[in-house]
Design a protein around this motif. Structure first.
Motif, short mmCIF file in Angstrom:
data_model
loop_
_atom_site.label_atom_id
_atom_site.label_comp_id
_atom_site.label_asym_id
_atom_site.label_seq_id
_atom_site.Cartn_x
_atom_site.Cartn_y
_atom_site.Cartn_z
N ALA A 21 0.82 -1.21 0.00
CA ALA A 21 0.00 0.00 0.00
C ALA A 21 0.86 1.26 0.00
O ALA A 21 0.38 2.34 -0.26
N LYS A 22 2.13 1.09 0.31
CA LYS A 22 3.03 2.25 0.39
C LYS A 22 3.29 2.85 -0.99
O LYS A 22 3.14 2.21 -2.01
N GLU A 23 3.71 4.08 -0.93
CA GLU A 23 4.16 4.75 -2.14
C GLU A 23 5.47 4.10 -2.57
O GLU A 23 6.33 3.79 -1.74
N ALA A 63 15.21 -0.24 2.13
CA ALA A 63 13.97 0.05 1.40
C ALA A 63 14.09 -0.33 -0.07
O ALA A 63 13.16 -0.19 -0.84
N ILE A 64 15.28 -0.80 -0.44
CA ILE A 64 15.53 -1.14 -1.84
C ILE A 64 15.76 -2.64 -1.99
O ILE A 64 16.56 -3.23 -1.26
N PRO A 84 9.61 6.67 1.55
CA PRO A 84 9.19 7.08 2.89
C PRO A 84 7.85 7.81 2.82
O PRO A 84 7.53 8.44 1.81
N ASP A 85 7.09 7.72 3.90
CA ASP A 85 5.76 8.35 3.93
C ASP A 85 5.84 9.86 3.71
O ASP A 85 5.04 10.43 3.02
N GLN A 86 6.83 10.45 4.33
CA GLN A 86 7.02 11.89 4.16
C GLN A 86 8.28 12.14 3.35
O GLN A 86 9.38 11.98 3.84
N GLN A 87 8.08 12.55 2.10
CA GLN A 87 9.23 12.93 1.29
C GLN A 87 9.45 14.41 1.43
O GLN A 87 8.50 15.16 1.59
N GLU A 88 10.70 14.80 1.33
CA GLU A 88 10.93 16.26 1.34
C GLU A 88 10.91 16.77 -0.09
O GLU A 88 10.98 16.02 -1.01
#
Lengths: 88, 88
Positions: A21-23, A63-64, A84-88
């Motif tokens: 479900a993650k980006e 994450a890879i 990550p849920d919050q990308q900058e």
């Protein structure tokens, strides 16, 4: 688009890889070789492709996931990156 | 492997893109976005990915085709590179 690449995706699908479900970002590099004895450079390209990705997203190594598969005269490099849920 | 990426390949297949007998390299970058309002960076990544490819194969610009498509919450960058018959 070659049938063999499609078959590859079908094959992966059958293995039951659950949709996350993650980006995420997914990179597939398919090298279709006329002659099998040609040297392959996908493994060497892998690190440079990841360097490009890292310019755009900041992800931990865990994450890879990387897979390199041979399907007949086609070689496929698969990079899966959970963002990550919050990308900058 | 997401179903939507598989659907994308099926869709491409239906369009009847003829399989080219030439040796080739294909790169697919799929960005699955949880939120659609996130900025997309695939277009910007495109040139850098091609720079990586050019380190390994020498191809003319007209041997490269680029497509960027939106499929629901997934954005797909597709690079198709027809390789020269004689690579060094």
């Amino acid at each position: 688009m070659s049938t063999s690449l499609l078959d590859y995706f079908r094959g992966r699908q059958k293995k039951g890889t659950a949709a996350v479900a993650k980006e995420r970002l997914q990179i597939l590099v398919a090298h279709e070789r006329a002659a099998r004895n040609r040297p392959s450079y996908l493994r060497q390209m892998q690190e440079e492709l990841l360097q490009v990705v890292r310019k755009y997203v900041h992800v931990d190594d865990d994450a890879i996931t990387v897979a390199l598969e041979q399907e007949g005269n086609q070689e496929i490099l698969e990079l899966n990156i959970i963002l990550p849920d919050q990308q900058e």
